[in-house]
Design an enzyme around this catalytic site. Structure first.
Site, mmCIF file in Angstrom:
data_model
loop_
_atom_site.group_PDB
_atom_site.id
_atom_site.type_symbol
_atom_site.label_atom_id
_atom_site.label_comp_id
_atom_site.label_asym_id
_atom_site.label_seq_id
_atom_site.Cartn_x
_atom_site.Cartn_y
_atom_site.Cartn_z
ATOM 1 N N ASP A 1 -28.790 -42.172 156.469
ATOM 2 C CA ASP A 1 -28.416 -43.576 156.263
ATOM 3 C C ASP A 1 -27.845 -44.006 157.624
ATOM 4 O OD1 ASP A 1 -28.048 -45.554 153.763
ATOM 5 O OD2 ASP A 1 -26.321 -45.848 155.038
ATOM 6 N N LYS B 1 -24.976 -40.621 146.630
ATOM 7 C CA LYS B 1 -24.766 -41.084 148.018
ATOM 8 C C LYS B 1 -23.611 -40.309 148.614
ATOM 9 C CE LYS B 1 -26.350 -44.252 150.852
ATOM 10 N NZ LYS B 1 -27.636 -44.973 150.852
HETATM 11 N N1 GLU Z 1 -30.320 -44.192 152.741
HETATM 12 C C1 GLU Z 1 -31.555 -44.653 152.208
HETATM 13 C C2 GLU Z 1 -31.306 -45.641 151.085
HETATM 14 O O1 GLU Z 1 -30.345 -46.364 151.133
HETATM 15 C C3 GLU Z 1 -32.509 -43.522 151.849
HETATM 16 C C4 GLU Z 1 -32.024 -42.525 150.855
HETATM 17 C C5 GLU Z 1 -32.937 -41.317 150.678
HETATM 18 O O2 GLU Z 1 -33.967 -41.235 151.325
HETATM 19 O O3 GLU Z 1 -32.555 -40.467 149.881
HETATM 20 O O4 GLU Z 1 -32.059 -45.784 150.160
#
Ligand code: GLU
Length: 453
Positions: free
Chosen positions: A173, A133
């Site tokens: 996100d 992340k």
């Molecule tokens: N931000 C999204 C999550 O919390 C998607 C992450 C992604 O697609 O890599 O899962």
């Protein structure tokens, strides 16, 4: 308490103490760790190998955490500085994978809680993706398009050193949507001098994105809820639904819920919420949020029967059958949980990451409310990101229906895995325990197979 469960409890307490000592003041990270640790006692009792292998202490320590300076110039020519992060938490199952958040509240604790959740969520999808992340404390609100672009370029100047289609694959996100993904990808491509489409997901359809990625988290949440209702012999048809937020997750959760016959009466943004007893008009919400980039209160100017109330927590006062927190972490506390229960709520589906506080979760569980935890229920977004990576590496684009069918089947698979794990460990229907155990086992087993990593 049996001897083996006492031993498991002692082990968990000891590792949790280490987490608190090594990561002082990171309360969101502690919360995410605590939530998962609670569920794991029965596993350690049954299979002491996980304790002998000291999996917990390894899994809570990120493989790598990068923090960096992001200098950029605003429209008044002031030099501004933000802080950027990328946590590469766990690569046992595949390259690090997870979104990028731009929000003023972003700090190491927020990025680590999100990265930690992502490990298990990604494992639950059954796709070959590890957990990561990233983000920045940059606040995109009220920034011009030029400022957003310059910021994204500066962010990528550093991030590009650490990512790649087989290493770490960011996505969006909160605060990072199609526009920002475009600027991030464009800068990465300039820096590398080669077209590596699979380095980031959530791209536009015209340059390597996947159909259904935009809708995936919201649609996936509703598919998951549909499975839960099916098990009760029920469906979404005629149910009253309240969805917090009005961003990507919320919008497409509302869209799919409406398609399946639900009556969606409320949504919100960080300033307040709207209530429309005739049913939220989604076209208006999409225009206000996706095109005009304005506040949700604009809605009541066009729909005079609807009401707007300042303060985002108030949304949980609206009586409903199904409540879908799709906004942000800890947006639903114990008091709101009690109000929802008092008003007859039947099911909670978490669309955001960790939207319910630990006390809110306990309140729902004690009152036998059906509860879909985020790491299972909102996994549809990252699942379709993984399908985007697959399309990029095979240089083929799939049709909308094909991706949507795969998304639905992945969500059904996650539901089955969670139910089975909850049953095996004596808590049938407790999807919190089911999701934590099923996700943990996939990652822990991969780690053990790979030696002391
Ligand atoms: N931000 C999204 C999550 O919390 C998607 C992450 C992604 O697609 O890599 O899962």
């Amino acid at each position: 308490m049996s001897q083996s469960s006492e031993r498991a409890q002692r082990y968990i307490d000891r590792v949790f103490e280490t987490v608190e000592q090594r990561n002082p003041n990171e309360k969101e990270f502690h919360q995410a760790v605590k939530e998962i640790f609670h569920s794991l006692i029965p596993i350690f009792e049954k299979y002491p190998i996980y304790m002998e292998q000291n999996i917990l202490e390894r899994i809570v320590e990120p493989e790598r955490m990068i923090s960096f300076r992001i200098p950029w110039v605003d429209d008044e020519e002031n030099i501004r500085v933000n802080r950027g992060f990328r946590v590469q938490f766990n690569s046992a199952i595949g390259p690090y994978k997870g979104g990028t958040r731009f929000h003023s509240t972003v700090n190491a604790s927020i990025i680590k809680f999100l990265g930690f959740e992502q490990i298990f969520k990604n494992a639950l999808t059954g796709q070959p993706i590890g957990g990561g992340k990233g983000g920045s404390d940059f606040d995109p609100k009220e920034k011009s398009n030029g400022e957003i672009m310059r910021f994204c370029q500066s962010f990528m100047n550093e991030l590009a050193k650490h990512i790649g289609p087989n290493t770490d694959v960011p996505a969006g996100d909160i605060g990072v949507g199609a526009r920002e993904i475009g600027y991030l990808f464009g800068q990465y491509k300039r820096l590398k001098g080669s077209y590596e489409a699979g380095v980031i997901t959530g791209k536009g359809i015209h340059y390597g994105g996947s159909l259904v990625r935009k809708e995936a988290t919201g649609y996936g949440l509703i598919y998951f809820v549909q499975e839960m209702l099916k098990d009760q012999g029920e469906s979404l048809d005629g149910k009253t639904v309240v969805v917090s937020g009005s961003g990507n997750v919320s919008t497409y959760a509302m869209e799919k819920a409406i398609q399946l016959g639900a009556h969606v009466v409320g949504c919100s943004d960080s300033s307040g919420y709207i209530y429309d007893k005739n049913g939220i008009q989604l076209d208006t919400v999409k225009r206000i949020k996706e095109v005009e980039r304005k506040r949700i209160k604009e809605y009541v100017k066009e729909h005079t029967n609807a009401t707007y109330t300042p303060g985002f927590e108030g949304i949980w006062n609206i009586p409903c059958d199904i409540a879908l927190p799709c906004s942000t972490q800890n947006e639903l506390d114990e008091k709101s949980a009690k109000t929802l229960i008092h008003n007859g709520v039947q099911l909670i589906g978490e669309g955001a990451n960790m939207p319910s506080t630990l006390r809110a979760i306990t309140t729902f569980v004690e009152n036998n409310i059906l509860f879909a935890p985020a790491k299972a229920a909102n996994a549809g977004g990252v699942a379709v990101s993984s399908l985007e990576m697959a399309q990029n590496s095979s240089k083929i684009s799939w049709e909308f229906d094909k991706v949507e069918a795969q998304l639905q089947s992945i969500m059904q698979g996650i539901y089955q895995d969670c139910i089975e794990a909850s049953e095996e460990y004596g808590k049938r229907g407790n999807l919190i325990i089911g999701a934590n155990i099923a996700g943990f086992l996939k990652v822990a087993d991969a780690m053990i197979s790979q030696g002391v990593i």
